[in-house]
Enzyme design. Structure first.
Site, PDB file in Angstrom:
ATOM      1  N   ASN A 116     -55.555 -13.802  39.849  1.00 61.74           N
ATOM      2  CA  ASN A 116     -56.744 -14.087  40.658  1.00 61.74           C
ATOM      3  C   ASN A 116     -56.737 -14.400  41.972  1.00 61.74           C
ATOM      4  O   ASN A 116     -57.616 -15.273  42.743  1.00 61.74           O
ATOM      5  CB  ASN A 116     -57.539 -15.423  39.957  1.00 61.74           C
ATOM      6  CG  ASN A 116     -58.876 -15.587  40.244  1.00 61.74           C
ATOM      7  OD1 ASN A 116     -59.337 -16.803  40.285  1.00 61.74           O
ATOM      8  ND2 ASN A 116     -59.611 -14.534  40.484  1.00 61.74           N
ATOM      9  N   CYS A 159     -56.030 -10.859  43.949  1.00 68.93           N
ATOM     10  CA  CYS A 159     -56.311  -9.777  44.354  1.00 68.93           C
ATOM     11  C   CYS A 159     -57.406  -9.172  43.674  1.00 68.93           C
ATOM     12  O   CYS A 159     -58.625  -8.937  44.273  1.00 68.93           O
ATOM     13  CB  CYS A 159     -54.897  -8.858  44.333  1.00 68.93           C
ATOM     14  SG  CYS A 159     -53.440  -9.577  45.212  1.00 68.93           S
ATOM     15  N   ARG A 160     -57.083  -8.667  42.440  1.00 64.35           N
ATOM     16  CA  ARG A 160     -58.010  -7.702  41.768  1.00 64.35           C
ATOM     17  C   ARG A 160     -59.180  -8.273  41.681  1.00 64.35           C
ATOM     18  O   ARG A 160     -60.484  -7.834  41.587  1.00 64.35           O
ATOM     19  CB  ARG A 160     -57.299  -6.831  40.601  1.00 64.35           C
ATOM     20  CG  ARG A 160     -56.435  -5.851  40.919  1.00 64.35           C
ATOM     21  CD  ARG A 160     -55.583  -5.355  39.909  1.00 64.35           C
ATOM     22  NE  ARG A 160     -54.746  -6.947  39.424  1.00 64.35           N
ATOM     23  CZ  ARG A 160     -53.907  -6.767  38.326  1.00 64.35           C
ATOM     24  NH1 ARG A 160     -53.801  -5.656  37.647  1.00 64.35           N
ATOM     25  NH2 ARG A 160     -53.460  -7.763  38.002  1.00 64.35           N
ATOM     26  N   SER A 161     -59.320  -9.381  40.837  1.00 66.76           N
ATOM     27  CA  SER A 161     -60.491  -9.992  39.921  1.00 66.76           C
ATOM     28  C   SER A 161     -61.608 -10.660  41.308  1.00 66.76           C
ATOM     29  O   SER A 161     -62.621 -10.468  41.200  1.00 66.76           O
ATOM     30  CB  SER A 161     -60.542 -11.027  39.058  1.00 66.76           C
ATOM     31  OG  SER A 161     -59.354 -12.075  39.177  1.00 66.76           O
ATOM     32  N   ASP A 205     -52.123  -3.350  39.449  1.00 70.37           N
ATOM     33  CA  ASP A 205     -51.727  -4.596  40.340  1.00 70.37           C
ATOM     34  C   ASP A 205     -50.935  -4.036  41.666  1.00 70.37           C
ATOM     35  O   ASP A 205     -50.180  -3.475  41.681  1.00 70.37           O
ATOM     36  CB  ASP A 205     -50.502  -5.349  39.387  1.00 70.37           C
ATOM     37  CG  ASP A 205     -50.278  -6.534  40.194  1.00 70.37           C
ATOM     38  OD1 ASP A 205     -50.544  -7.059  41.194  1.00 70.37           O
ATOM     39  OD2 ASP A 205     -49.465  -7.259  39.319  1.00 70.37           O
ATOM     40  N   CYS A 220     -57.914 -11.198  36.188  1.00 70.77           N
ATOM     41  CA  CYS A 220     -56.751 -10.181  36.419  1.00 70.77           C
ATOM     42  C   CYS A 220     -55.557 -11.331  36.155  1.00 70.77           C
ATOM     43  O   CYS A 220     -55.884 -12.341  35.246  1.00 70.77           O
ATOM     44  CB  CYS A 220     -56.682  -9.568  37.892  1.00 70.77           C
ATOM     45  SG  CYS A 220     -56.855 -10.876  39.096  1.00 70.77           S
TER      46      CYS A 220
HETATM   47  P1  4NP Z   1     -53.975  -9.983  40.945  1.00 65.41           P
HETATM   48  O1  4NP Z   1     -52.464  -9.739  41.608  1.00 65.41           O
HETATM   49  O2  4NP Z   1     -53.545 -10.111  39.494  1.00 65.41           O
HETATM   50  O3  4NP Z   1     -54.731  -8.680  41.345  1.00 65.41           O
HETATM   51  O4  4NP Z   1     -54.432 -11.427  41.620  1.00 65.41           O
HETATM   52  C1  4NP Z   1     -51.284 -10.730  41.441  1.00 65.41           C
HETATM   53  C2  4NP Z   1     -51.134 -11.763  42.242  1.00 65.41           C
HETATM   54  C3  4NP Z   1     -50.028 -12.266  41.992  1.00 65.41           C
HETATM   55  C4  4NP Z   1     -48.958 -11.838  41.264  1.00 65.41           C
HETATM   56  C5  4NP Z   1     -49.109 -10.910  40.489  1.00 65.41           C
HETATM   57  C6  4NP Z   1     -50.367 -10.090  40.794  1.00 65.41           C
HETATM   58  N1  4NP Z   1     -47.789 -12.736  41.216  1.00 65.41           N
HETATM   59  O5  4NP Z   1     -46.977 -12.358  40.648  1.00 65.41           O
HETATM   60  O6  4NP Z   1     -47.520 -13.786  41.805  1.00 65.41           O
END
Ligand code: 4NP
Length: 157
Positions: free
Chosen positions: A12, A14-16, A127, A9
């Site tokens: 790294n 939340c989703r992945s 996201d 993602c």
């Molecule tokens: P992820 O979520 O891609 O599912 O881990 C996010 C985590 C952090 C951010 C965006 C999405 N960020 O902008 O910091």
């Protein structure tokens, strides 16, 4: 030979990491843990070294998933060769991964998680970072459903 899967993602956190834990849970339940190598990474290194987002962790643990992975950036020089399936969460992840592919063989390994959905009609795992609680639940719903489909795909079912 082990089947090697890398979920990707943006951050790294939340989703992945959740995809990693959900897919691990699925193969553990089938007593097939030793047949798989499962990891996750982000296209963006900003959260490198951090544990998964606390909100994501608290939703995941309610379903029995412990998010233990530590954020790391995708490493094109290593990861394209170290995994058989590279699975992005949204279209932006997919574009970033395509841009990092070195050759057509790399691209053949690339898949989008929602392409394995069985019961949901989403084109991306959205996201959840800037949204509310429902976003984290949706991530888990989509990942549980698509993990089933990904398992079938990998095992030609
Ligand atoms: P992820 O979520 O891609 O599912 O881990 C996010 C985590 C952090 C951010 C965006 C999405 N960020 O902008 O910091």
């Amino acid at each position: 030979m082990k089947k090697r899967i890398l979920f990707v993602c943006l951050g790294n956190i939340c989703r992945s990491p959740s995809a990693e834990a959900v897919f691990k849970g699925l193969v553990d339940a089938k007593n097939e843990t030793s047949l798989y190598e499962i990891d996750s990474a982000g296209t963006y290194g900003y959260h490198e070294g951090e544990s998964a987002d606390r909100r994501m962790q608290s939703h995941a643990v309610k379903r029995g998933y412990n998010l233990t992975s530590i954020s790391r950036p995708f490493n094109p020089g290593v990861d394209w060769d170290s995994f058989d399936y590279i699975v992005g969460m949204d279209d932006s992840n997919m574009q970033n991964l395509k841009n990092m592919a070195r050759n057509p063989d790399d691209l053949k390994k690339l898949h989008k998680m929602t392409d394995f959905s069985k019961s949901y009609d989403y084109q991306e795992v959205p996201d959840p970072y800037y949204g509310g609680e429902k976003g984290f639940e949706l991530v888990l719903d989509l990942l549980e459903d698509a993990s089933d489909g990904l398992y079938d795909f990998i095992n030609n079912k």
